[in-house]
Every structure is written in C-alpha cells, then in structure tokens.
Design an enzyme around this catalytic site. Structure first.
Site, PDB file in Angstrom:
ATOM      1  N   LYS A 177       0.854  -1.191   0.000  1.00  0.00           N
ATOM      2  CA  LYS A 177       0.000   0.000   0.000  1.00  0.00           C
ATOM      3  C   LYS A 177       0.887   1.238   0.000  1.00  0.00           C
ATOM      4  O   LYS A 177       2.018   1.216   0.519  1.00  0.00           O
ATOM      5  CB  LYS A 177      -0.959   0.023   1.190  1.00  0.00           C
ATOM      6  CG  LYS A 177      -0.321   0.191   2.556  1.00  0.00           C
ATOM      7  CD  LYS A 177      -1.387   0.261   3.641  1.00  0.00           C
ATOM      8  CE  LYS A 177      -0.756   0.449   5.031  1.00  0.00           C
ATOM      9  NZ  LYS A 177      -0.082   1.732   5.209  1.00  0.00           N
ATOM     10  N   LYS A 208       0.552  -0.653   9.730  1.00  0.00           N
ATOM     11  CA  LYS A 208       1.750   0.021   9.217  1.00  0.00           C
ATOM     12  C   LYS A 208       1.512   1.529   9.080  1.00  0.00           C
ATOM     13  O   LYS A 208       0.379   2.009   9.105  1.00  0.00           O
ATOM     14  CB  LYS A 208       2.140  -0.554   7.857  1.00  0.00           C
ATOM     15  CG  LYS A 208       2.276  -2.067   7.818  1.00  0.00           C
ATOM     16  CD  LYS A 208       3.268  -2.601   8.807  1.00  0.00           C
ATOM     17  CE  LYS A 208       3.382  -4.118   8.708  1.00  0.00           C
ATOM     18  NZ  LYS A 208       4.006  -4.704   9.901  1.00  0.00           N
ATOM     19  N   ASP A 209       2.615   2.264   8.894  1.00  0.00           N
ATOM     20  CA  ASP A 209       2.565   3.711   8.766  1.00  0.00           C
ATOM     21  C   ASP A 209       1.698   4.141   7.589  1.00  0.00           C
ATOM     22  O   ASP A 209       1.622   3.454   6.572  1.00  0.00           O
ATOM     23  CB  ASP A 209       3.967   4.273   8.589  1.00  0.00           C
ATOM     24  CG  ASP A 209       4.861   3.964   9.770  1.00  0.00           C
ATOM     25  OD1 ASP A 209       5.324   2.808   9.867  1.00  0.00           O
ATOM     26  OD2 ASP A 209       5.079   4.851  10.605  1.00  0.00           O
ATOM     27  N   ARG A 210       1.077   5.285   7.728  1.00  0.00           N
ATOM     28  CA  ARG A 210       0.236   5.812   6.646  1.00  0.00           C
ATOM     29  C   ARG A 210       1.080   6.452   5.537  1.00  0.00           C
ATOM     30  O   ARG A 210       0.966   6.081   4.375  1.00  0.00           O
ATOM     31  CB  ARG A 210      -0.763   6.843   7.194  1.00  0.00           C
ATOM     32  CG  ARG A 210      -1.563   7.510   6.090  1.00  0.00           C
ATOM     33  CD  ARG A 210      -2.651   8.406   6.597  1.00  0.00           C
ATOM     34  NE  ARG A 210      -3.412   8.953   5.478  1.00  0.00           N
ATOM     35  CZ  ARG A 210      -4.621   9.487   5.587  1.00  0.00           C
ATOM     36  NH1 ARG A 210      -5.208   9.551   6.770  1.00  0.00           N
ATOM     37  NH2 ARG A 210      -5.232   9.964   4.527  1.00  0.00           N
ATOM     38  N   GLN A 235       2.704   9.140  16.502  1.00  0.00           N
ATOM     39  CA  GLN A 235       1.484   8.702  15.828  1.00  0.00           C
ATOM     40  C   GLN A 235       0.575   7.885  16.737  1.00  0.00           C
ATOM     41  O   GLN A 235      -0.614   7.713  16.457  1.00  0.00           O
ATOM     42  CB  GLN A 235       1.815   7.915  14.555  1.00  0.00           C
ATOM     43  CG  GLN A 235       2.692   6.693  14.742  1.00  0.00           C
ATOM     44  CD  GLN A 235       4.162   6.960  14.581  1.00  0.00           C
ATOM     45  OE1 GLN A 235       4.685   7.878  15.198  1.00  0.00           O
ATOM     46  NE2 GLN A 235       4.855   6.147  13.776  1.00  0.00           N
TER      47      GLN A 235
END
Length: 348
Positions: free
Chosen positions: A54, A83-85, A167
């Site tokens: 992604k 996971k990180d955006r 985050q």
C-alpha cells in the site's frame, strides 16, 4: 516532516556531535516498511494470505478497501500489525479462501496484491517478527555522514530508547486525551460515537498506557539510569522475552551491559508484572503524578490488561549510505518498535 517528540530526552550516545539535519517523509517513498513474518503460509488451508503493498494510506483504509472489494466482513480480515500511513508498506493480510476469485478487485492506485498463498489459520495481531525499514533523510547537513558513521555502531552496541512514536497519540494528542479521560472517569465509552466506539476505545486506552511508559522512560534517561539495574526492577531477557525481578545487582548489571537483558518499563494494567521495592516506588509515583491509580486500569481489564516493554532496543542490519545530499538508512526492528524513535537519535 520533522516533529519527532522533541520533549523526550535522547540516549546521549551522540554526545557533542551535531545532528544530521535534513527532512524526512517528504514523500511516501522516503519511508519503506516491509513486514518480517513470524511464519510463511504453508500453501494449503481455508485462509488466503495476501502479500499487499500500500502507498500513502492508513491501515483502516486498507481494511475498508479489502472488505468492500471482496464483500468480506471486517472481523474476518486478519492483520499482524498496522503500518505507517505516509509510507510504502508491504505486509500479509488474511481473508477466508472463499473470496479467492475476487482478489484482483482489491487493486487500485494505492493498493496492490503482490502474491496470494493459502494457510490453515487466520493471521492474528502480533503474528510477526518485526519490520525491515528503508528511510531517506533529504538535504542533510555537510557533516551528516560523519555523525551517522560515528553514531550507528554505538546504537547497535547500546541500543536506543524504546519510546512509542507520536502517531500513537493522535492528531493534537486527541487520542491520548480521550484515553486519560476514560481512565479518570471524566468520560465514558458511551461518549464515543457507536460506529467508532470499539476501535477508538482500544486505541485511546493504549495511547494512555503508552504515554505513561514514555514518561517512565524519559525519567530514567534524565537520571542516567537507562542501562543501570536497580533493586526491584523488572528485567527482560532479550532472547526469550522472559521477565524476572532484579536482585543480584552485580551479576544482572553485567548481563545488562552485555545486552543479554534490559530494564523493562510499565504498560499499566491488572496483569502487568509489578516491580518490587524500591524500584516500584518510581512507578507508583508516576501514577500519582498523572492522577491515576492501578485500580482504574481494571475498569477496562480486557483492553488494559497490562504488560512490560523493554526500555532499550538494539536494531539489526543498521546501515547508512550517502546518496548525493541525502542519507539512506536501512535496519530491522522487532515488532512494536517505532523507526521514528531510532531516527530522532540522528536528526534531533
């Protein structure tokens, strides 16, 4: 992007060397994350393991996309970790195998299914070894590579503070504020919109636990106790994750210095292994300073069971390469460890 929890103290390993400067996460391609699975799918069974890439989208968006494309209820979708955006990430997602003929419908400009394999069970949260990272810091200062080359082996030897990343706490720390209000009784779960209640409740309470851990860790660093074993500390064996109370300080300090064991910090909850005196007084004081008691975590015991978290993490395969005006970092971290907390040792 440069905000990396500046109020939290660093390890001090950089000493008087200047930070490397530069900017990070200018594009998703500057932050690449690849999951290190706990196991590979066996090739048979009633579940599909989808190896998915992604780009620049959240885990929640990914789950919604898979649910809509396949017609699968969100509760039947398995994910080892979020996971990180703002990143390019690759990871396994599981779905029931009955949706196999529709897998290609998941693909769009942000999400691509790279491989499909079968397995016997659903992928569950935490079923990963860690993550492999490739990070770029753009436009670094002139002396950046000299600083990075000196600091990298020290971090491999001594590790870095295992803070939770920004985050974790939401925009303007709204998720953290909700978690603290829930624990203090200022708000109740019914104050959260029903559609988001289950998701936000878990996220907010976890943010509160994480915040308290960060405060505990920052206090030990400020007192230069990150690598010092105190009587009553809960120690964690690096290889196995086993926990025990520090009692033979001379022997356990030697093991800590050698990297065999590390001090652990509290993720408060009724099932957390308690420190003993005198170390426990530090944890009790932390709760009092934040207007909390250990009993308040029992109000949400299914969501705040409690645990211990290592105070120090040592990365593996850490390399730094200069490419023109930029630095490229590559390293692997255990599950639950934030790459940004390692990066701030170099950039702040």
């Amino acid at each position: 992007m440069n905000a990396l929890s500046p109020s939290l103290p660093l390890s001090g390993l950089r000493q008087d060397r200047p930070p490397i400067g530069g900017q990070w996460k200018l594009s998703p391609e500057d932050f690449v994350v690849e999951e290190i699975p706990a196991y590979e799918p066996c090739g048979e069974g009633e579940h599909l393991f989808l190896w998915i890439e992604k780009r620049d989208c959240s885990g929640e968006f990914l789950t919604r996309r898979i649910s809509k494309a396949l017609g699968v209820p969100p509760r039947e979708i398995g994910m080892a970790g979020i996971k990180d955006r703002t990143a390019v990430t690759r990871q396994y997602i599981s779905t029931p195998a009955r949706y196999e003929d529709r897998v290609e419908e998941i693909n769009n400009e942000l999400i691509q299914v790279l491989a499909v394999k079968r397995h016997r069970n659903k992928l569950k949260t935490g079923h990963l070894r860690g993550n492999q990272f490739t990070l770029w810091v753009r436009g670094v200062d002139e002396q950046a590579m000299e600083t990075a080359q000196a600091l990298a082996p020290l971090i491999e030897q001594w590790g870095f503070p295992n803070y939770f990343g920004d985050q974790r706490f939401g925009n303007d720390q709204e998720t953290l504020k909700l978690g603290l209000d829930l624990l203090r009784g200022v708000r109740t779960p019914r104050s959260i919109p029903p559609a988001k209640r289950r998701f936000l409740l878990r996220l907010a309470l976890s943010a509160a636990q994480s915040h308290l851990f960060n405060l505990y860790l920052s206090e030990r660093i400020a007192e230069q106790l990150l690598h010092t074993v105190l009587a009553g500390d809960v120690m964690e064996v690096v290889e196995s994750g086993g926990l025990f109370i520090a009692s033979d300080l001379e022997a356990e300090q030697a093991r800590c210095t050698a990297g065999e064991i590390v001090v652990s910090g509290p993720l408060f909850g009724p099932k957390m292994k308690q420190a003993e005196a005198p170390s426990v007084e530090r944890e009790d004081r932390l709760l009092r300073q934040n207007e909390l008691t250990i009993e308040q975590f029992s109000l949400f015991k299914n969501l705040t069971a409690g645990a211990r978290r290592p105070a120090v993490v040592r990365p593996t395969q850490l390399t730094v390469e200069q490419v023109g005006p930029d630095l490229r970092f590559e390293f692997a971290l255990p599950k639950g460890v934030y790459a940004t907390t390692l990066l701030r040792e170099f950039v702040e």
